[in-house]
Design a protein around this motif. Structure first.
Motif, PDB file in Angstrom:
ATOM      1  N   LYS A  26      -8.278  -0.851  -5.344  1.00  0.00           N
ATOM      2  CA  LYS A  26      -7.709  -2.186  -5.692  1.00  0.00           C
ATOM      3  C   LYS A  26      -6.387  -2.145  -6.280  1.00  0.00           C
ATOM      4  O   LYS A  26      -5.711  -3.142  -6.406  1.00  0.00           O
ATOM      5  CB  LYS A  26      -8.819  -3.037  -6.331  1.00  0.00           C
ATOM      6  CG  LYS A  26      -9.996  -3.233  -5.398  1.00  0.00           C
ATOM      7  CD  LYS A  26     -11.129  -4.109  -6.205  1.00  0.00           C
ATOM      8  CE  LYS A  26     -12.052  -4.287  -5.167  1.00  0.00           C
ATOM      9  NZ  LYS A  26     -13.448  -3.873  -5.750  1.00  0.00           N
ATOM     10  N   GLU A  27      -6.494  -1.279  -7.242  1.00  0.00           N
ATOM     11  CA  GLU A  27      -4.998  -1.319  -8.066  1.00  0.00           C
ATOM     12  C   GLU A  27      -3.857  -1.111  -7.207  1.00  0.00           C
ATOM     13  O   GLU A  27      -2.770  -1.249  -7.807  1.00  0.00           O
ATOM     14  CB  GLU A  27      -5.165  -0.234  -9.082  1.00  0.00           C
ATOM     15  CG  GLU A  27      -6.231  -0.041 -10.135  1.00  0.00           C
ATOM     16  CD  GLU A  27      -7.556   0.114  -9.677  1.00  0.00           C
ATOM     17  OE1 GLU A  27      -7.848   0.834  -8.756  1.00  0.00           O
ATOM     18  OE2 GLU A  27      -8.559  -0.295 -10.181  1.00  0.00           O
ATOM     19  N   LEU A  28      -4.127  -0.478  -6.136  1.00  0.00           N
ATOM     20  CA  LEU A  28      -2.674  -0.198  -5.240  1.00  0.00           C
ATOM     21  C   LEU A  28      -2.642  -1.259  -4.244  1.00  0.00           C
ATOM     22  O   LEU A  28      -2.704  -1.367  -3.192  1.00  0.00           O
ATOM     23  CB  LEU A  28      -2.917   1.414  -4.384  1.00  0.00           C
ATOM     24  CG  LEU A  28      -3.151   2.391  -5.244  1.00  0.00           C
ATOM     25  CD1 LEU A  28      -3.278   3.620  -4.419  1.00  0.00           C
ATOM     26  CD2 LEU A  28      -1.793   2.852  -6.151  1.00  0.00           C
ATOM     27  N   ASP A  29      -2.111  -2.413  -4.930  1.00  0.00           N
ATOM     28  CA  ASP A  29      -1.943  -3.580  -4.340  1.00  0.00           C
ATOM     29  C   ASP A  29      -0.507  -3.897  -3.599  1.00  0.00           C
ATOM     30  O   ASP A  29      -0.483  -4.939  -2.833  1.00  0.00           O
ATOM     31  CB  ASP A  29      -2.617  -4.616  -4.945  1.00  0.00           C
ATOM     32  CG  ASP A  29      -1.953  -5.081  -6.193  1.00  0.00           C
ATOM     33  OD1 ASP A  29      -1.203  -4.187  -6.515  1.00  0.00           O
ATOM     34  OD2 ASP A  29      -2.491  -6.035  -7.051  1.00  0.00           O
ATOM     35  N   THR A  30       0.361  -3.279  -4.102  1.00  0.00           N
ATOM     36  CA  THR A  30       1.685  -3.507  -3.662  1.00  0.00           C
ATOM     37  C   THR A  30       2.403  -2.184  -3.153  1.00  0.00           C
ATOM     38  O   THR A  30       1.937  -1.198  -3.239  1.00  0.00           O
ATOM     39  CB  THR A  30       2.596  -4.055  -4.735  1.00  0.00           C
ATOM     40  OG1 THR A  30       2.818  -3.087  -5.765  1.00  0.00           O
ATOM     41  CG2 THR A  30       1.875  -5.322  -5.323  1.00  0.00           C
ATOM     42  N   ASN A  31       3.249  -2.311  -2.291  1.00  0.00           N
ATOM     43  CA  ASN A  31       4.203  -1.139  -1.838  1.00  0.00           C
ATOM     44  C   ASN A  31       5.079  -0.288  -2.830  1.00  0.00           C
ATOM     45  O   ASN A  31       4.677   0.730  -2.691  1.00  0.00           O
ATOM     46  CB  ASN A  31       5.218  -1.687  -0.727  1.00  0.00           C
ATOM     47  CG  ASN A  31       4.747  -2.122   0.601  1.00  0.00           C
ATOM     48  OD1 ASN A  31       3.302  -1.683   0.735  1.00  0.00           O
ATOM     49  ND2 ASN A  31       5.495  -2.919   1.324  1.00  0.00           N
ATOM     50  N   GLU A  32       5.250  -1.035  -3.978  1.00  0.00           N
ATOM     51  CA  GLU A  32       5.721  -0.175  -4.975  1.00  0.00           C
ATOM     52  C   GLU A  32       4.740   0.558  -5.625  1.00  0.00           C
ATOM     53  O   GLU A  32       4.925   1.831  -6.045  1.00  0.00           O
ATOM     54  CB  GLU A  32       6.535  -1.125  -6.072  1.00  0.00           C
ATOM     55  CG  GLU A  32       7.691  -1.924  -5.465  1.00  0.00           C
ATOM     56  CD  GLU A  32       7.411  -3.309  -5.527  1.00  0.00           C
ATOM     57  OE1 GLU A  32       6.583  -3.720  -5.886  1.00  0.00           O
ATOM     58  OE2 GLU A  32       8.115  -3.963  -4.607  1.00  0.00           O
ATOM     59  N   LYS A  33       3.688   0.274  -5.903  1.00  0.00           N
ATOM     60  CA  LYS A  33       2.481   0.917  -6.537  1.00  0.00           C
ATOM     61  C   LYS A  33       2.157   2.119  -5.649  1.00  0.00           C
ATOM     62  O   LYS A  33       1.833   3.043  -6.027  1.00  0.00           O
ATOM     63  CB  LYS A  33       1.239   0.077  -6.953  1.00  0.00           C
ATOM     64  CG  LYS A  33       1.633  -0.835  -8.094  1.00  0.00           C
ATOM     65  CD  LYS A  33       0.301  -1.577  -8.533  1.00  0.00           C
ATOM     66  CE  LYS A  33       0.720  -2.728  -9.429  1.00  0.00           C
ATOM     67  NZ  LYS A  33      -0.492  -3.533  -9.705  1.00  0.00           N
ATOM     68  N   ILE A  34       2.034   1.816  -4.362  1.00  0.00           N
ATOM     69  CA  ILE A  34       1.688   2.685  -3.488  1.00  0.00           C
ATOM     70  C   ILE A  34       2.436   4.036  -3.260  1.00  0.00           C
ATOM     71  O   ILE A  34       2.202   5.150  -3.325  1.00  0.00           O
ATOM     72  CB  ILE A  34       1.445   2.351  -1.845  1.00  0.00           C
ATOM     73  CG1 ILE A  34       0.357   1.290  -2.058  1.00  0.00           C
ATOM     74  CG2 ILE A  34       1.014   3.114  -0.897  1.00  0.00           C
ATOM     75  CD1 ILE A  34      -0.008   0.460  -0.758  1.00  0.00           C
ATOM     76  N   GLU A  35       3.958   3.896  -3.306  1.00  0.00           N
ATOM     77  CA  GLU A  35       4.843   4.556  -3.277  1.00  0.00           C
ATOM     78  C   GLU A  35       5.199   5.416  -4.623  1.00  0.00           C
ATOM     79  O   GLU A  35       5.408   6.821  -4.419  1.00  0.00           O
ATOM     80  CB  GLU A  35       6.357   4.013  -2.958  1.00  0.00           C
ATOM     81  CG  GLU A  35       6.485   3.602  -1.555  1.00  0.00           C
ATOM     82  CD  GLU A  35       7.843   2.914  -1.260  1.00  0.00           C
ATOM     83  OE1 GLU A  35       8.932   2.919  -2.205  1.00  0.00           O
ATOM     84  OE2 GLU A  35       8.172   2.272  -0.039  1.00  0.00           O
ATOM     85  N   ASN A  36       4.970   4.669  -5.621  1.00  0.00           N
ATOM     86  CA  ASN A  36       4.597   5.704  -6.940  1.00  0.00           C
ATOM     87  C   ASN A  36       3.641   6.534  -6.978  1.00  0.00           C
ATOM     88  O   ASN A  36       3.858   7.793  -7.598  1.00  0.00           O
ATOM     89  CB  ASN A  36       4.569   4.490  -7.973  1.00  0.00           C
ATOM     90  CG  ASN A  36       5.059   4.892  -9.457  1.00  0.00           C
ATOM     91  OD1 ASN A  36       5.390   6.049  -9.470  1.00  0.00           O
ATOM     92  ND2 ASN A  36       4.466   4.414 -10.544  1.00  0.00           N
ATOM     93  N   HIS A  37       2.280   6.090  -6.638  1.00  0.00           N
ATOM     94  CA  HIS A  37       1.401   6.938  -6.889  1.00  0.00           C
ATOM     95  C   HIS A  37       1.071   7.797  -5.683  1.00  0.00           C
ATOM     96  O   HIS A  37       0.386   8.926  -5.747  1.00  0.00           O
ATOM     97  CB  HIS A  37      -0.155   6.093  -7.082  1.00  0.00           C
ATOM     98  CG  HIS A  37      -0.041   5.450  -8.308  1.00  0.00           C
ATOM     99  ND1 HIS A  37      -0.302   5.898  -9.545  1.00  0.00           N
ATOM    100  CD2 HIS A  37       0.109   4.038  -8.788  1.00  0.00           C
ATOM    101  CE1 HIS A  37      -0.341   5.281 -10.431  1.00  0.00           C
ATOM    102  NE2 HIS A  37       0.053   4.114 -10.091  1.00  0.00           N
ATOM    103  N   LEU A  38       1.575   7.481  -4.370  1.00  0.00           N
ATOM    104  CA  LEU A  38       1.235   8.371  -3.147  1.00  0.00           C
ATOM    105  C   LEU A  38       2.863   8.386  -2.542  1.00  0.00           C
ATOM    106  O   LEU A  38       3.238   7.837  -1.547  1.00  0.00           O
ATOM    107  CB  LEU A  38       0.549   7.791  -2.225  1.00  0.00           C
ATOM    108  CG  LEU A  38      -0.959   7.185  -2.884  1.00  0.00           C
ATOM    109  CD1 LEU A  38      -1.608   6.459  -1.936  1.00  0.00           C
ATOM    110  CD2 LEU A  38      -1.576   8.274  -3.135  1.00  0.00           C
TER     111      LEU A  38
END
Length: 187
Positions: A26-38
């Motif tokens: 649930k923490e990976l709700d935006t594209n920026e967070k997804i690109e940062n962590h993955l």
């Protein structure tokens, strides 16, 4: 003949498969967070067709993409990495793309693409002995900051009578830097 996909599963079987699957964080709700962590994206394709053979050679092709900014490289490592990867890097999107299809199985190609990325990054961080011996005239591109030309031009601009006028004249610096860059190439 064994069917190589899960399209044949009935609803009870698909309910059973949910037990081994995990939910999306649930923490990976935006594209920026997804690109940062993955930061690494691996793309593959599956092909379904009816024929005597279940294998399709195109399904082993793997495309690995990673943003160069997510690799956290310094100037030396970034410059060296760009020289190593050549046409695999897209300057407009800042994406490094590695395509692997030489191995027989898809997972082998995924491992090979990850290996290539690891080699590119680790080699870019290495500094060879000859790189320490490079002088300003040996550089591939002219860098104004810290160059031999920067200090005399700045001193000249400080000695000018109207300092405000001197600060509004960046074309003087650009012309001198271009001239100094050309003169060091022929020296």
């Amino acid at each position: 003949m064994k069917i190589p996909n899960f399209l044949h599963l009935t609803p009870p079987a698909s309910q059973a498969s949910k037990k081994i699957c995990t939910e999306w964080p649930k923490e990976l709700d935006t594209n920026e967070k997804i690109e940062n962590h993955l930061p690494i994206t691996i793309t593959t394709s599956d092909y379904l067709h009816s024929s005597p053979s279940l294998r399709d050679a195109r399904s082993r092709i793997v495309t690995l993409q990673v943003k160069l900014s997510s690799l956290k490289l310094d100037n030396h490592a970034k410059d060296k990495l760009l020289r190593l990867v050549k046409e695999r890097y897209n300057l407009e999107t800042d994406v490094l793309t590695i395509i692997s299809e030489r191995c027989l199985l898809r997972m082998q190609n995924v491992n090979y693409a990850m290996y290539l990325l690891n080699v590119f990054v680790s080699e870019s961080w290495k500094t060879e002995p000859w790189e320490d011996d490079k002088c300003e005239a040996d550089m591939e591109k002219y860098v104004w900051e810290g160059s031999q030309s920067q200090r005399p031009v700045e001193q000249l601009l400080q000695r000018m009578p109207d300092k405000e006028k001197a600060q509004d004249m960046p074309e003087v610096i650009e012309q001198y830097a271009a001239y100094a860059g050309l003169s060091c190439m022929f020296a």
